[in-house]
Design an enzyme around this catalytic site. Sequence first.
Site, PDB file in Angstrom:
ATOM      1  N   SER A 181       3.126  -2.577  10.406  1.00 54.22           N
ATOM      2  CA  SER A 181       4.583  -2.575  10.600  1.00 54.22           C
ATOM      3  C   SER A 181       5.238  -3.912  10.246  1.00 54.22           C
ATOM      4  O   SER A 181       6.165  -4.349  10.926  1.00 54.22           O
ATOM      5  CB  SER A 181       4.931  -2.145  12.033  1.00 54.22           C
ATOM      6  OG  SER A 181       4.438  -0.843  12.285  1.00 54.22           O
ATOM      7  N   HIS A 208      -9.559   0.917   4.451  1.00 44.94           N
ATOM      8  CA  HIS A 208      -8.315   1.055   5.225  1.00 44.94           C
ATOM      9  C   HIS A 208      -8.592   1.955   6.431  1.00 44.94           C
ATOM     10  O   HIS A 208      -9.381   2.897   6.343  1.00 44.94           O
ATOM     11  CB  HIS A 208      -7.222   1.657   4.333  1.00 44.94           C
ATOM     12  CG  HIS A 208      -5.866   1.613   4.956  1.00 44.94           C
ATOM     13  ND1 HIS A 208      -5.459   2.522   5.907  1.00 44.94           N
ATOM     14  CD2 HIS A 208      -4.835   0.747   4.797  1.00 44.94           C
ATOM     15  CE1 HIS A 208      -4.221   2.210   6.296  1.00 44.94           C
ATOM     16  NE2 HIS A 208      -3.819   1.139   5.636  1.00 44.94           N
ATOM     17  N   GLU A 218      -7.024   4.291   7.684  1.00 49.50           N
ATOM     18  CA  GLU A 218      -6.798   5.735   7.460  1.00 49.50           C
ATOM     19  C   GLU A 218      -8.000   6.354   6.761  1.00 49.50           C
ATOM     20  O   GLU A 218      -8.327   7.523   6.992  1.00 49.50           O
ATOM     21  CB  GLU A 218      -5.498   5.943   6.660  1.00 49.50           C
ATOM     22  CG  GLU A 218      -4.280   5.676   7.542  1.00 49.50           C
ATOM     23  CD  GLU A 218      -3.045   5.191   6.803  1.00 49.50           C
ATOM     24  OE1 GLU A 218      -2.972   5.303   5.569  1.00 49.50           O
ATOM     25  OE2 GLU A 218      -2.130   4.679   7.498  1.00 49.50           O
ATOM     26  N   LYS A 224       0.196   4.272  -0.295  1.00 51.69           N
ATOM     27  CA  LYS A 224      -0.434   5.472   0.311  1.00 51.69           C
ATOM     28  C   LYS A 224      -0.150   6.706  -0.546  1.00 51.69           C
ATOM     29  O   LYS A 224      -0.131   6.621  -1.751  1.00 51.69           O
ATOM     30  CB  LYS A 224       0.055   5.646   1.758  1.00 51.69           C
ATOM     31  CG  LYS A 224      -0.117   4.381   2.584  1.00 51.69           C
ATOM     32  CD  LYS A 224       0.029   4.625   4.053  1.00 51.69           C
ATOM     33  CE  LYS A 224       0.041   3.304   4.786  1.00 51.69           C
ATOM     34  NZ  LYS A 224       0.012   3.447   6.224  1.00 51.69           N
ATOM     35  N   GLY A 236       2.063   1.883  10.870  1.00 53.49           N
ATOM     36  CA  GLY A 236       2.997   3.001  10.778  1.00 53.49           C
ATOM     37  C   GLY A 236       3.626   3.396  12.099  1.00 53.49           C
ATOM     38  O   GLY A 236       4.263   4.446  12.202  1.00 53.49           O
ATOM     39  N   ASN A 257       0.867  -1.176   0.000  1.00 58.07           N
ATOM     40  CA  ASN A 257       0.000   0.000   0.000  1.00 58.07           C
ATOM     41  C   ASN A 257       0.905   1.227   0.000  1.00 58.07           C
ATOM     42  O   ASN A 257       1.470   1.580   1.028  1.00 58.07           O
ATOM     43  CB  ASN A 257      -0.892  -0.039   1.253  1.00 58.07           C
ATOM     44  CG  ASN A 257      -1.702   1.226   1.429  1.00 58.07           C
ATOM     45  OD1 ASN A 257      -1.802   2.042   0.512  1.00 58.07           O
ATOM     46  ND2 ASN A 257      -2.297   1.394   2.615  1.00 58.07           N
ATOM     47  N   GLU A 262      -5.707  -5.389  10.217  1.00 52.96           N
ATOM     48  CA  GLU A 262      -4.700  -4.380  10.504  1.00 52.96           C
ATOM     49  C   GLU A 262      -5.040  -3.668  11.808  1.00 52.96           C
ATOM     50  O   GLU A 262      -5.855  -2.733  11.808  1.00 52.96           O
ATOM     51  CB  GLU A 262      -4.651  -3.355   9.374  1.00 52.96           C
ATOM     52  CG  GLU A 262      -4.328  -3.931   8.030  1.00 52.96           C
ATOM     53  CD  GLU A 262      -3.709  -2.885   7.121  1.00 52.96           C
ATOM     54  OE1 GLU A 262      -2.564  -3.074   6.720  1.00 52.96           O
ATOM     55  OE2 GLU A 262      -4.366  -1.871   6.852  1.00 52.96           O
TER      56      GLU A 262
HETATM   57  C1  PEP Z   1      -0.879  -0.136   5.974  1.00 53.82           C
HETATM   58  O1  PEP Z   1      -0.942   1.025   5.712  1.00 53.82           O
HETATM   59  O2  PEP Z   1      -1.741  -0.890   5.518  1.00 53.82           O
HETATM   60  C2  PEP Z   1       0.209  -0.607   6.839  1.00 53.82           C
HETATM   61  C3  PEP Z   1       0.137  -1.808   7.335  1.00 53.82           C
HETATM   62  O3  PEP Z   1       1.243   0.267   7.069  1.00 53.82           O
HETATM   63  P1  PEP Z   1       2.630  -0.060   7.831  1.00 53.82           P
HETATM   64  O4  PEP Z   1       3.179  -1.315   7.220  1.00 53.82           O
HETATM   65  O5  PEP Z   1       3.489   1.136   7.553  1.00 53.82           O
HETATM   66  O6  PEP Z   1       2.325  -0.221   9.277  1.00 53.82           O
END
Ligand code: PEP
Length: 254
Positions: free
Chosen positions: A214, A96, A98, A12, A174, A10, A168
Amino acid sequence: MKRNKVIAGNWKLHKSNTEAQQLANQIKIRSTDIKNTDIILCPPFTALTVIYDVVKDSAIGLGAQNMYWEKSGAFTGEINAEMIKSTGAGYVIIGHSERRQYFAETDETVNKKIKAALDEGLKPIVCVGESLDQRETGITAQIIETQVTGALAGLNEQQMAEIIIAYEPVWAIGTGKTASPEQAQEVHAQIRSLVNKQFGDAVSENIRIQYGGSVKAENAEILLSQPDIDGALVGGACLKAETFLPIIQAAEKL
Ligand code: PEP
């Protein structure tokens, strides 16, 4: 039950078209030995056609990060499923955290988007996950149940075959904090059993459930070797080939 792993990046709000083309090229060139793991790149809308040109002669899949459920009309700034499909993309991330947090997406809008994506032949990557506050107050299972059943409401078994779910935990996205393999496995098993309750054995045994939060080279193998973790949705570590490829290689080894 052996399910092929699926690793999605992803991107972003990152990468100009030139940068996107370079990154996709590096990933393509360095993943030719990957045979049993599905790779999906989810760049910004603006880079979809550019990346399609790079990956079209490879096994790498392409996805968008969001879409709107309406087919057309006065919805300035929105993109529909047909437009995404016309770029060559086959997937779309929906719900997602976000988007839920900053753009007011709800289980109801997530459900509408999933249905609109499926109608157009796009495969949704449906994101669910609890916040830190929800985990600490002990309501993770309840939140996951609400989000999963809300997202999948009204779908049939055939449509479910096109869906990937991404667990997630919001507190792990993040932040550098990863759910422990046990914490992740527990929720993945719960999601599979929710799918089983609603759609039966065949669907729940075949559906792929990614972990996101992460994920990096150092923790990929242990997370991906959990019985109900079928891949990863990767944010930060997908922005460079050097950090994304080891995650794909870890999946391929399992
Ligand atoms: C994501 O945005 O779906 C995500 C898992 O980000 P990160 O790997 O940076 O935690």
